[in-house]
Design an enzyme around this catalytic site. Sequence first.
Site, short mmCIF file in Angstrom:
data_model
loop_
_atom_site.label_atom_id
_atom_site.label_comp_id
_atom_site.label_asym_id
_atom_site.label_seq_id
_atom_site.Cartn_x
_atom_site.Cartn_y
_atom_site.Cartn_z
N HIS A 141 0.85 -1.16 0.02
CA HIS A 141 -0.08 0.16 -0.15
C HIS A 141 0.78 1.37 -0.14
O HIS A 141 0.58 2.13 -0.67
CB HIS A 141 -1.10 -0.15 1.13
CG HIS A 141 -1.70 1.08 1.60
ND1 HIS A 141 -3.27 1.11 1.67
CD2 HIS A 141 -1.55 2.52 1.68
CE1 HIS A 141 -3.63 2.10 1.88
NE2 HIS A 141 -2.81 3.04 1.91
N GLU A 142 1.95 1.28 0.81
CA GLU A 142 2.74 2.57 0.94
C GLU A 142 3.41 2.74 -0.34
O GLU A 142 3.97 3.78 -0.64
CB GLU A 142 3.63 2.56 2.07
CG GLU A 142 2.95 2.41 3.57
CD GLU A 142 1.75 3.29 3.84
OE1 GLU A 142 1.80 4.44 3.17
OE2 GLU A 142 0.78 2.86 4.44
N HIS A 162 1.53 4.11 -3.09
CA HIS A 162 1.46 5.82 -2.95
C HIS A 162 2.67 6.42 -3.49
O HIS A 162 2.40 7.48 -4.24
CB HIS A 162 1.64 6.22 -1.26
CG HIS A 162 0.14 5.95 -0.62
ND1 HIS A 162 -0.94 6.91 -1.07
CD2 HIS A 162 -0.29 5.56 0.41
CE1 HIS A 162 -1.98 6.55 -0.14
NE2 HIS A 162 -1.54 5.78 0.77
ZN LIG Z 1 -2.65 5.01 2.57
#
Ligand SMILES: [Zn+2]
Length: 192
Positions: free
Chosen positions: A130-131, A134
């Site tokens: 997830h990171e 980003h």
């Molecule tokens: Zn996030």
Amino acid sequence: MIITEMTKLQTLCEEVKTVKEGEEIGAQLLTELTKSETGIGLAANQIGINKRVCVINVKEPLVLINPRIVERSEKEFIFPEGCLSFPNKHVRTKRNVSVVVETDNHDGKLSFSAENENINDAFECACVQHEIDHLDGITMFDRAITQQPYKAPEKIGRNERVTITDGKETKELKWKKAQPLVESGDWEMSPA
Ligand SMILES: [Zn+2]
């Protein structure tokens, strides 16, 4: 301040030139993450710094400077995710069951796997993906499993047995019992 505007979060982040610069951003990220009660990870562009640094804090705080995913398992798992940039929003995503990550500030490779029974490993594995997403301008919504608006098949009898799944568990039930679950969106019809 955590950035919540989608257009800003879609910005591609640039590599940091030095580990020192990355560590300074990492420290700011950990400070910001500590302020939140529920967050387990944060990426630099979420605090307005478009550099490739992110932190995760599931089992222990981990700063990742210029992280690269160098291996991904073909096998995927479904995970419920949230994001500090989108409070109170949750989506089910598909993530690789295991990934190997290289960074500029850790020797060797870091392995993350959701394969075993420890739920923290699954959180860490989904969180690191997830990171790093980003940093590439990708949010959890881009990974969400789209739920088709549900339409009941016409010729299904109330007592007919059907197979449904929530992505982890599979059940065989009479349609009259399965229908409310399927219509809730948490379960879907599964080819038996
Ligand atoms: Zn996030």
